[in-house]
Design an enzyme around this catalytic site. Sequence first.
Site, PDB file in Angstrom:
ATOM      1  N   SER A  97      79.923 -14.959  67.008  1.00 53.26           N
ATOM      2  CA  SER A  97      78.704 -15.869  67.225  1.00 53.26           C
ATOM      3  C   SER A  97      79.425 -17.267  67.559  1.00 53.26           C
ATOM      4  CB  SER A  97      78.109 -16.244  65.600  1.00 53.26           C
ATOM      5  OG  SER A  97      77.012 -16.874  65.882  1.00 53.26           O
ATOM      6  N   ASP A  98      78.446 -17.947  68.518  1.00 57.55           N
ATOM      7  CA  ASP A  98      78.723 -19.059  68.898  1.00 57.55           C
ATOM      8  C   ASP A  98      77.608 -20.173  68.992  1.00 57.55           C
ATOM      9  OD1 ASP A  98      81.004 -20.887  70.092  1.00 57.55           O
ATOM     10  OD2 ASP A  98      79.598 -21.253  71.781  1.00 57.55           O
TER      11      ASP A  98
END
Length: 200
Positions: free
Chosen positions: A80-81
């Site tokens: 995830s970012d």
Amino acid sequence: MTEFIYLASQSPRRRQLLEQLGVSCELLLADAGEDSEALEAVLGGESPTAYVQRVTQLKLDAAVARLKKRGLPSAPVLCSDTTVALGRRIYGKPEDEADAARMLGELAGTTHRVLTAVAVQLGRKRVQSLSVSRVTFAPMSRAQIRAYVASGEPMGKAGAYAVQGRVAMFISHISGSYSGIMGLPLHETAGLLRAAGLKI
């Protein structure tokens, strides 16, 4: 055997959010020789949406390669970012306290977007999702910004703030996913994990 996933993130908040879903995870962190920060470089003219999705895919590519290299048992890998955007301007993690103060000064008194991309891979199957939330900051004085930066909380956080921290006193409105602003949108993540075969 207990179902688990690999989490390719150093963020303790993402781990806590997965625990909230009842998902157990093993950390799949970068080797000493890997340059994880280089993956987060912004390309010229790149939109915040394109940026956060591209970086998440690169992180997942690196994590899947790490899994194979280490010969670990197969399980879904999650990456995830999160990025903060004001218009097309991207606010990543601050370089130092002065940079954090600059970011907060620009975000104060505005409504900005928080974009979190999530991607999960199991075998060759890859699924991804994007959560977009809006956060409105009340105006903040220079002294208030200085005091918040001095707390150390903005460091290592996109946009130089942690929504679950003391900056909450300046947040007048949120629309979207609170967990997404923290770094892992649980509604979207649960859907991706189900698509990867987890029973949650």
